[in-house]
Design a protein around this motif. Structure first.
Motif, mmCIF file in Angstrom:
data_model
loop_
_atom_site.group_PDB
_atom_site.id
_atom_site.type_symbol
_atom_site.label_atom_id
_atom_site.label_comp_id
_atom_site.label_asym_id
_atom_site.label_seq_id
_atom_site.Cartn_x
_atom_site.Cartn_y
_atom_site.Cartn_z
ATOM 1 N N ARG A 141 0.822 -1.211 0.000
ATOM 2 C CA ARG A 141 0.000 0.000 0.000
ATOM 3 C C ARG A 141 0.858 1.264 0.000
ATOM 4 N NH1 ARG A 141 -4.366 0.212 4.607
ATOM 5 N NH2 ARG A 141 -4.504 2.284 3.644
ATOM 6 N N SER A 142 2.009 1.221 0.685
ATOM 7 C CA SER A 142 2.832 2.423 0.827
ATOM 8 C C SER A 142 3.482 2.847 -0.486
ATOM 9 C CB SER A 142 3.915 2.200 1.892
ATOM 10 O OG SER A 142 4.826 1.203 1.490
ATOM 11 N N ASP A 187 -2.439 10.947 3.154
ATOM 12 C CA ASP A 187 -2.311 11.981 2.125
ATOM 13 C C ASP A 187 -3.628 12.299 1.436
ATOM 14 O OD1 ASP A 187 -2.416 9.475 1.032
ATOM 15 O OD2 ASP A 187 -0.916 9.846 -0.528
ATOM 16 N N ARG A 188 -4.739 11.855 2.018
ATOM 17 C CA ARG A 188 -6.029 12.148 1.407
ATOM 18 C C ARG A 188 -7.065 12.286 2.514
ATOM 19 N NH1 ARG A 188 -8.392 7.634 -2.342
ATOM 20 N NH2 ARG A 188 -8.854 6.707 -0.307
ATOM 21 N N SER A 204 1.835 3.548 -3.107
ATOM 22 C CA SER A 204 0.961 4.547 -3.711
ATOM 23 C C SER A 204 0.246 5.414 -2.674
ATOM 24 C CB SER A 204 -0.094 3.866 -4.591
ATOM 25 O OG SER A 204 -0.852 2.934 -3.824
ATOM 26 N N GLU A 205 0.420 5.107 -1.380
ATOM 27 C CA GLU A 205 -0.258 5.851 -0.334
ATOM 28 C C GLU A 205 0.766 6.305 0.719
ATOM 29 O OE1 GLU A 205 -3.402 3.518 1.366
ATOM 30 O OE2 GLU A 205 -3.917 2.616 -0.564
ATOM 31 N N LEU A 206 0.475 7.439 1.358
ATOM 32 C CA LEU A 206 1.310 7.917 2.456
ATOM 33 C C LEU A 206 0.838 7.251 3.749
ATOM 34 C CD1 LEU A 206 3.539 9.760 3.530
ATOM 35 C CD2 LEU A 206 1.807 11.559 3.818
ATOM 36 N N LEU A 207 1.696 6.381 4.295
ATOM 37 C CA LEU A 207 1.390 5.671 5.529
ATOM 38 C C LEU A 207 2.524 5.891 6.525
ATOM 39 C CD1 LEU A 207 0.257 2.249 3.965
ATOM 40 C CD2 LEU A 207 -1.210 4.166 4.631
ATOM 41 N N GLN A 256 -4.905 3.991 7.908
ATOM 42 C CA GLN A 256 -5.561 4.877 6.952
ATOM 43 C C GLN A 256 -4.503 5.722 6.257
ATOM 44 O OE1 GLN A 256 -8.783 5.120 6.189
ATOM 45 N NE2 GLN A 256 -9.699 3.790 7.772
ATOM 46 N N ARG A 257 -4.692 5.946 4.967
ATOM 47 C CA ARG A 257 -3.732 6.770 4.246
ATOM 48 C C ARG A 257 -3.770 8.196 4.766
ATOM 49 N NH1 ARG A 257 -5.087 6.663 -1.943
ATOM 50 N NH2 ARG A 257 -3.235 8.010 -1.938
ATOM 51 N N ARG A 292 -10.349 11.926 4.576
ATOM 52 C CA ARG A 292 -11.333 10.829 4.583
ATOM 53 C C ARG A 292 -12.724 11.387 4.339
ATOM 54 N NH1 ARG A 292 -11.061 7.237 9.718
ATOM 55 N NH2 ARG A 292 -12.587 6.141 8.454
ATOM 56 N N ASP A 344 -6.915 -2.666 8.379
ATOM 57 C CA ASP A 344 -7.135 -1.635 7.359
ATOM 58 C C ASP A 344 -7.757 -0.377 7.953
ATOM 59 O OD1 ASP A 344 -6.031 -3.009 5.249
ATOM 60 O OD2 ASP A 344 -7.918 -3.951 4.641
#
Length: 346
Positions: free
Chosen positions: A305-306, A343-344, A308-311, A340-341, A346, A336
């Motif tokens: 996941r990391s 960079d976006r 494409s996502e900021l974790l 939570q990511r 919720r 999950d």
């Protein structure tokens, strides 16, 4: 625990019960019961403890299990460059990449004592890091002394009793060995603080005007002040001048650019995204071998996941601890929810 509800402490039933007694011990990084207690793993050459146990929360209670992990070559080179050159180390990277832990790791390995931590917020000023002068308390003491017919001159001249050095001020006290100072999340400061730090970090000294003004009235020009460690030290002539420049770690999440003069005075280290081995070592240091093995699939999913996502690795630790301790039926779903990511919205 097989049923999803069995791990729940708060059940939302509206009826009081004693479920809080079933709450397991906290995660090691959220265990404050031993706050202020010496860390037996951080001792000086004579066996005396030199830290207050905060290193355990940062480095992990099982850090002896992570000794096989070694920082990358570039990371080691930049850390040692900062040590050799007596320059601050500016560490950038994503949340949870281990920026703050680096300072604790250096202090632990080199036996440099408790890490002096200055957490930066938008209202932080240079004076916050250097010292605090409690003028109100001094005024109150002078008034009380005057009304009680006591010698008010002592309260008026004993200014040092109302001064406490901040983390930066304590780090600059003269000593044979450098202290480790963590200036955490500098990118959260206002626009002026990075520039305000320049002179102090370049010269390694600062003055305390409240003491400089009365230095000629003090015995030998000396005054005792309180440090960030909670101990008293003597300041002569109202100035603090370091003998060994501290190992200063400034951290940033990369949310802003810093002025060129600050960058010129720092050694810059950028921490990349950790790989599977580093994450496993991180989990092992905090939770032990068994948790690292049982959470291996969560580590792999986190890495995927990391891309494409900021974790943040803190999220991974939370997920592995909770799913390992509570063992709920919906393990993957709960993980999950916890990861939570960032960079976006919720």
């Amino acid at each position: 625990m097989n049923e999803p509800s069995e791990w729940l402490i708060y059940r939302g039933a509206g009826e009081p019960h004693g479920g809080i007694e079933q709450l397991p011990p906290p995660p090691p990084w959220r265990d404050f019961a031993g706050r202020g207690a010496p860390d037996p793993d951080d001792a000086d050459d004579d066996g005396g403890a030199v830290t207050d146990g905060s290193a355990t929360r940062r480095l992990g209670g099982h850090r002896h299990l992570a000794e096989l992990h070694r920082p990358g070559a570039e990371e080691l080179e930049m850390i040692n460059a900062a040590l050799y050159l007596r320059r601050p180390l500016l560490v950038t990277g994503s949340p949870g990449a281990g920026k703050s832990t680096l300072a604790h790791s250096v202090a632990h390995e080199l036996g440099l004592g408790r890490v002096l931590r200055w957490p930066i917020v938008s209202r932080s000023t240079l004076l916050d890091g250097l010292y605090h002068y409690d003028a109100i308390a001094r005024l109150q003491d002078v008034q009380i002394a005057a009304h009680s017919a006591a010698a008010g001159a002592d309260a008026a001249d004993n200014v040092g009793s109302y001064i406490r050095l901040g983390p930066l001020g304590t780090a600059l006290l003269p000593s044979d060995r450098p202290r480790v100072l963590l200036i955490d999340e500098l990118d959260k400061s206002d626009i002026d603080l990075p520039n305000d730090l320049l002179n102090v970090l370049e010269e390694g000294e600062f003055g305390i005007p409240e003491l400089e003004r009365i230095a000629d009235r003090l015995p030998d020009g000396e005054a005792e002040v309180l440090t960030d460690d909670g101990t008293k030290v003597t300041v002569k002539g109202g100035r603090v001048q370091c003998a060994a420049f501290p190992f200063v770690v400034l951290t940033s999440n990369g949310e802003r650019d810093f002025p060129a003069p600050l960058m010129r005075r720092c050694i810059h280290l950028e921490l990349g995204r950790p790989d599977h081995q580093r994450l496993a070592t991180f989990v092992r240091a905090h939770l032990g071998d068994e948790a690292a093995r049982s959470g291996d699939d969560l580590i792999a999913h986190f890495l995927e996941r990391s891309r494409s996502e900021l974790l943040a690795t803190d999220q991974l630790l939370n997920a592995i601890y909770l799913t390992d301790t509570a063992a709920p039926a919906g393990r993957d779903r709960l993980a999950d929810l916890l990861i939570q990511r960032l960079d976006r919205p919720r």
